[in-house]
Enzyme design. Structure first.
Site, PDB file in Angstrom:
ATOM      1  CB  CYS A  48       4.408   3.217  -1.423  1.00 59.87           C
ATOM      2  SG  CYS A  48       4.553   3.212   0.369  1.00 59.87           S
ATOM      3  CB  CYS A 104       8.130   2.985   1.457  1.00 55.65           C
ATOM      4  SG  CYS A 104       7.094   1.589   1.958  1.00 55.65           S
ATOM      5  CG  ASP A 163      -2.472  15.203   5.641  1.00 56.87           C
ATOM      6  OD1 ASP A 163      -2.489  15.989   4.667  1.00 56.87           O
ATOM      7  OD2 ASP A 163      -2.954  14.058   5.588  1.00 56.87           O
ATOM      8  CG  ASN A 181      -9.754   6.817   4.384  1.00 55.24           C
ATOM      9  OD1 ASN A 181     -10.796   6.862   5.018  1.00 55.24           O
ATOM     10  ND2 ASN A 181      -9.028   7.891   4.142  1.00 55.24           N
ATOM     11  CG  HIS A 211       2.657   2.554   3.764  1.00 57.35           C
ATOM     12  ND1 HIS A 211       3.982   2.271   3.489  1.00 57.35           N
ATOM     13  CD2 HIS A 211       2.532   2.475   5.105  1.00 57.35           C
ATOM     14  CE1 HIS A 211       4.625   2.027   4.619  1.00 57.35           C
ATOM     15  NE2 HIS A 211       3.757   2.155   5.618  1.00 57.35           N
ATOM     16  CG  HIS A 215      -2.196   6.406   5.778  1.00 58.11           C
ATOM     17  ND1 HIS A 215      -2.341   5.701   4.596  1.00 58.11           N
ATOM     18  CD2 HIS A 215      -2.974   7.504   5.650  1.00 58.11           C
ATOM     19  CE1 HIS A 215      -3.155   6.350   3.793  1.00 58.11           C
ATOM     20  NE2 HIS A 215      -3.574   7.443   4.409  1.00 58.11           N
ATOM     21  CG  HIS A 226      -5.948  10.520   8.050  1.00 57.81           C
ATOM     22  ND1 HIS A 226      -5.423  11.470   7.203  1.00 57.81           N
ATOM     23  CD2 HIS A 226      -6.151   9.412   7.301  1.00 57.81           C
ATOM     24  CE1 HIS A 226      -5.328  10.958   5.990  1.00 57.81           C
ATOM     25  NE2 HIS A 226      -5.760   9.697   6.022  1.00 57.81           N
TER      26      HIS A 226
END
Length: 113
Positions: A2, A5, A28, A86, A97, A99, A101
């Site tokens: 992904c 990754c 980001d 999310n 994957h 994560h 924020h």
């Protein structure tokens, strides 16, 4: 593999903010605030449900929590920041994957973003 990754593996460049053996934290590319850092476990988990179901999930969850606090400190927002995850497509997860924020550097309202 992904997207995240590939970033963890160094195949795609990122602007690192913090890293340890378990997580990579990077800026980001489409920030919603002056501080917008992604905290990504180095081991692939599709989402929060996958993280919770994995035998190593508790270890990674602890490392993610520590990394979030460290990112906030490094970024100068340790007194006021927002953390968002999310889980699932309908919740807005666009990369499968898990994560988190870390968002800050401006006055945030009660709205999520």
């Amino acid at each position: 593999m992904c997207l995240f990754c590939d970033i963890v593996a160094g195949k795609i460049p990122s602007t690192k903010v913090y890293e340890n053996d378990y997580v990579l934290c990077f800026k980001d590319i489409n920030p919603v605030a002056p501080i917008h850092v992604l905290v990504v476990p180095k081991k692939h988990f599709d989402d929060m449900n996958g993280l919770a179901a994995d035998p190593e999930g508790a270890l990674y969850s602890a490392e993610i929590t520590k990394a979030i606090a460290e990112v906030a400190k490094i970024s100068g927002v340790s007194e006021a920041y927002r953390t968002i995850n999310n889980c699932g497509e309908d919740a807005g997860q666009t990369v499968k994957h898990v994560h988190f924020h870390v968002i800050g550097g401006t006055s945030l309202t009660e709205k999520l973003i």
